[in-house]
Design an enzyme around this catalytic site. Sequence first.
Site: not given
Ligand code: PLP
Length: 377
Positions: A52, A151, A272, A320
């Site tokens: 992801k 979640r 800054y 930036m």
């Molecule tokens: C992001 C995610 C993972 C991977 O988690 P890591 O801590 O990066 O290994 C696995 N399962 C779900 C549902 C996630 O959202």
Amino acid sequence: MRTVRSKELEIDDVGGVEGASGYLTIDLAAIGRNFEKLAREAAPGAVGAVVKADAYGLGADRVAAKVYSLGCRHFFVAQFVEAIKLRPALPDDAKIFVLNGLQPGNEDICANENIVPVVNSFQQWRNWAATAGRLGRRLRAAVQFDTGMSRLGLPPVERSLLAADLAEGSDIEVLFLMSHLASADDENNAQNWDQLEQIHAIAMEFPGYDLSFANSGGLFLGQPYRLGLARPGIALYGGAPTNKPTPMEAVVRLDVAVVQTRSVPANTKVGYGGVHVTESETRLATIAAGYADGLPRSLSDRGAVYYAGLRLPIVGRVSMDSITIDITALPEGTIGLGSLVEVIGPNHTLEEVAREAGTISYEILTGLGHRYHRQYR
Ligand SMILES: *Cc1c(COP(=O)(O)O)cnc(C)c1O
């Protein structure tokens, strides 16, 4: 001195190599070795790859192709659009799962493009089953349960609805049941036990299905947590899966170019707001990356970069597009216009940068911007 560029590197982009503001080097072979290490850890269970957010910023296509070549067949993205982008990069037998679930309007394209939704609620289950009915075919899904993170996933009250539907016979082929650990990076956190108990209860309620439970941290919580298919992300990319020193190999190196150097007397304001004032005569260098390149503003007056193994502190606020560093520790003339300093690398790990910025490695990795020249090793 262009330390990051050598003949062994495969230069991807055409142009922009000379004089880039920074060089982000991604070691695909190290990702491969991390995958193999996790696969050994997970055995006899299988290991997927969480890719992801563009494989945590490192390039989902490249990472996915690499681990596919090592036997990985389960790939997890968060958003549907990521699955659509990744699909052409992988052969048909690679399964791509959308963790955030099935959104109304995506059903047909999901079915037609060979993308597997993670069903997160009974409503999504019904929508997917209706799609299967309308298209007259069996469709695949993974089903996620909420075991205490609040979640994503079916809440406990919806389990009986799903069980009733499954008992009637469904057009949905459930590939596995899954849940996600909220505190897997901390082996002493009692929430891990609670969630493990919950997933066992679910396995009793829905017998005969494969399970997927462990993220990177979960794999290192011990054998009871390695149920079925593991879903590591950060450990593949060299981040620490737990709050202990990481057993994984570093994957990312970031070198940034010096764009100006100067000497200033005591009592000179830097950056800054003039929040940093030199105490004595100081030599400064300005480097060509800032918060727009993923180096958080929280590194102002706290982080550092390295050159030839020497720590060079960040002084003043992170801008930036640039950061000013104190190079007084280096012999005069050592670095100048065009020199590269190590922002992330062997002297300054991803975890250290994250700690200095007051965040986690995940946020640093996924934030690394697009103005660096990216090169894959
Ligand atoms: C992001 C995610 C993972 C991977 O988690 P890591 O801590 O990066 O290994 C696995 N399962 C779900 C549902 C996630 O959202």
